[in-house]
Design an enzyme around this catalytic site. Structure first.
Site, PDB file in Angstrom:
ATOM      1  N   ASP A 136       0.713  -1.225  -0.076  1.00  0.00           N
ATOM      2  CA  ASP A 136       0.002  -0.135   0.067  1.00  0.00           C
ATOM      3  C   ASP A 136       0.837   1.254   0.089  1.00  0.00           C
ATOM      4  OD1 ASP A 136       0.990  -0.015   2.643  1.00  0.00           O
ATOM      5  OD2 ASP A 136      -1.048   0.307   3.534  1.00  0.00           O
ATOM      6  N   SER A 137       2.182   1.058   0.064  1.00  0.00           N
ATOM      7  CA  SER A 137       3.148   2.118  -0.183  1.00  0.00           C
ATOM      8  C   SER A 137       2.846   2.635  -1.656  1.00  0.00           C
ATOM      9  CB  SER A 137       4.615   1.676   0.021  1.00  0.00           C
ATOM     10  OG  SER A 137       4.839   0.372  -0.775  1.00  0.00           O
ATOM     11  N   ASP A 166      -1.397  -6.246  -0.548  1.00  0.00           N
ATOM     12  CA  ASP A 166      -1.304  -5.583   0.649  1.00  0.00           C
ATOM     13  C   ASP A 166      -2.916  -5.344   1.011  1.00  0.00           C
ATOM     14  OD1 ASP A 166      -0.008  -4.822   3.009  1.00  0.00           O
ATOM     15  OD2 ASP A 166       0.909  -3.044   2.106  1.00  0.00           O
ATOM     16  N   LYS A 218      -1.088  -9.386   2.505  1.00  0.00           N
ATOM     17  CA  LYS A 218      -0.438  -9.148   3.834  1.00  0.00           C
ATOM     18  C   LYS A 218      -1.380  -8.310   4.699  1.00  0.00           C
ATOM     19  CE  LYS A 218       3.014  -5.727   3.770  1.00  0.00           C
ATOM     20  NZ  LYS A 218       2.245  -4.874   4.954  1.00  0.00           N
ATOM     21  N   GLU A 265      -1.249  -5.761   8.177  1.00  0.00           N
ATOM     22  CA  GLU A 265      -0.447  -4.870   9.393  1.00  0.00           C
ATOM     23  C   GLU A 265      -0.910  -5.290  10.630  1.00  0.00           C
ATOM     24  OE1 GLU A 265       0.119  -1.115   8.887  1.00  0.00           O
ATOM     25  OE2 GLU A 265       0.811  -1.100   6.731  1.00  0.00           O
ATOM     26  N   GLU A 269       9.262  -4.435  10.234  1.00  0.00           N
ATOM     27  CA  GLU A 269       9.645  -3.034   9.747  1.00  0.00           C
ATOM     28  C   GLU A 269      10.201  -2.206  10.954  1.00  0.00           C
ATOM     29  OE1 GLU A 269       6.964  -1.133   7.317  1.00  0.00           O
ATOM     30  OE2 GLU A 269       7.942   0.701   6.931  1.00  0.00           O
TER      31      GLU A 269
HETATM   32  O1  KIV Z   1       3.549  -0.888   1.830  1.00  0.00           O
HETATM   33  C1  KIV Z   1       4.713  -1.570   1.650  1.00  0.00           C
HETATM   34  O2  KIV Z   1       5.414  -1.360   0.855  1.00  0.00           O
HETATM   35  C2  KIV Z   1       5.265  -2.336   2.752  1.00  0.00           C
HETATM   36  C3  KIV Z   1       6.592  -2.811   2.996  1.00  0.00           C
HETATM   37  C4  KIV Z   1       7.290  -1.818   3.232  1.00  0.00           C
HETATM   38  C5  KIV Z   1       6.822  -4.042   3.658  1.00  0.00           C
HETATM   39  O3  KIV Z   1       4.345  -2.728   3.674  1.00  0.00           O
END
Ligand code: KIV
Length: 288
Positions: free
Chosen positions: A50-51, A89, A119, A121, A189
Site C-alpha cells: 500500500d506504499s 497488501d 499481507k 499489518e 519493519e
Molecule cells: O506497503 C509496503 O510497501 C510495505 C513494505 C514496506 C513492507 O508494507
C-alpha cells in the site's frame, strides 16, 4: 534463464529457504513493466504494497489507499510475473469492519487480481483472529509488525519501534502469535537488528526485514526507494542502488530541446510514403 530463476516461488519454497539458511529476496512493485523487470531479476516475493499510495499515487501516507486501487495495480503486476510469489497488501479499512468483509476483500486479491497471498499489518487480538479466519478460507497471510504505517495517526510519526522493553516484548510476542495464527511469513519493519535477530531465531516461518538489520531470513525494500525514484524523507535503512531521480531529468530535458529545435524526430524515427503511392493523386481526390 537458469532453473533457479524459472522455478515458481511457492510458500513451501520460502520455508525451505529459511531452513537452508538461504536469503529470501523481496521487493515491491506496482505496475506491469516494473513487475517484469523485478521478476526476471530473480526476486522471490513481490509485494504490491500500500506504499503504492505514497510512491505512485502521490498521497501523503497510506491511509487513503483503496481496495480498488490495490486491485488495479495488483492485476498489472501479476500480468508481468512468471516466477515470483505476488502478495497483495490489504489497505487501511479493508479488514476493519467484519471478518466477512475481510475475507471477501482478501479473496478479491486472489480471485480477481491473481495474487497468491495477502499481507495484513498488526498483531492485535482481533487481527490475529482475522488471520486465522483468512487462513481457514485458504488465503495465505503474511504478517507485519514493528513499524506499521497504517497506525500512523496512533504512532504520531514513523520511527524505530521496539526500543522500549514493553514495545520490544509486544513485537516479539506479536510475531510469535502471527506464526501461531497461521501466517506464512512476517515482515519486521524498522526494528533494532538485535530484536529482529531474536524474532528470526524464535520463528519457524521466515522473517522479511525492512530496516531490521541483516539477520532476517529475507529483505524487502520499496522499489522506488531502491532505484532512487521516490521523493521526500528517506529512512536510514534505504540504500539507493541507482539514482533515477538524477538520471531521468537530463533525458526529459534533452527530449524537450530536441523537439523545440526540430531535431526530433529525425529521419530514422520517421516513416516514408510507399513509392507506389502518388501523393498528387491523393491530393486531387481530396479536392473532389
Ligand atoms: O506497503 C509496503 O510497501 C510495505 C513494505 C514496506 C513492507 O508494507
Amino acid at each position: 534463464m537458469s532453473e533457479q530463476k524459472t522455478l515458481k516461488v511457492t510458500i513451501p519454497l520460502l520455508l525451505e529457504k529459511k531452513l537452508a539458511g538461504e536469503k529470501i529476496t523481496a521487493l515491491t512493485a506496482y505496475d506491469y513493466p516494473t513487475a517484469k523487470i523485478v521478476d526476471q531479476a530473480g526476486i522471490d516475493l513481490i509485494l504490491v504494497g500500500d506504499s503504492l499510495g505514497m510512491v505512485v499515487l502521490g498521497y501523503e501516507n497510506t491511509i487513503p489507499v483503496t481496495m480498488e486501487e490495490m486491485l488495479h495495480h495488483t492485476k498489472a503486476v501479476t500480468r508481468g510475473v512468471q516466477r515470483a510469489l505476488v502478495v497483495g497488501d490489504m489497505p487501511y479499512f479493508s479488514f476493519h469492519l467484519s471478518p466477512e468483509e475481510t475475507v471477501r476483500n482478501a479473496a478479491r486479491f486472489l480471485k480477481e487480481a491473481g495474487a497468491k497471498a495477502v499481507k495484513i499489518e498488526g498483531a492485535t487480538r482481533k487481527r490475529l483472529k482475522l488471520i486465522e479466519t483468512l487462513v481457514e478460507a485458504e488465503i495465505p497471510v503474511m504478517g507485519h509488525v514493528g513499524l506499521t504505517p497504517q497506525s500512523l495517526y496512533h504512532l504520531g510519526r514513523f520511527k524505530v519501534r521496539g526500543n522500549r522493553e514493553e514495545e520490544a516484548r509486544r513485537i516479539v510476542q506479536g510475531a510469535e502469535k502471527l506464526q501461531n495464527a497461521g501466517a506464512f511469513a512476517v515482515v519486521l519493519e524498522c526494528v533494532p537488528l538485535e530484536l529482529a535477530r531474536v524474532v528470526t531465531q524464535k520463528l519457524t516461518i521466515p522473517t522479511i526485514g525492512i530496516g531490521a538489520g541483516p539477520e532476517c531470513d529475507g529483505q524487502i525494500l520499496v522499489f522506488h526507494d531502491l532505484v532512487g525514484y521516490s521523493n521526500g524523507y528517506l529512512p536510514k535503512f534505504v540504500k539507493r542502488f541507482i539514482e533515477l531521480n538524477k538520471l531521468l531529468p537530463p533525458a526529459i530535458e534533452a527530449y524537450v530541446s530536441e523537439v523545440k529545435a526540430g531535431s526530433f524526430p529525425a529521419d530514422e524515427q520517421s516513416y516514408h510514403l510507399k513509392k507506389d503511392i502518388d501523393l498528387e493523386e491523393v491530393l486531387s481526390v481530396q479536392k473532389k
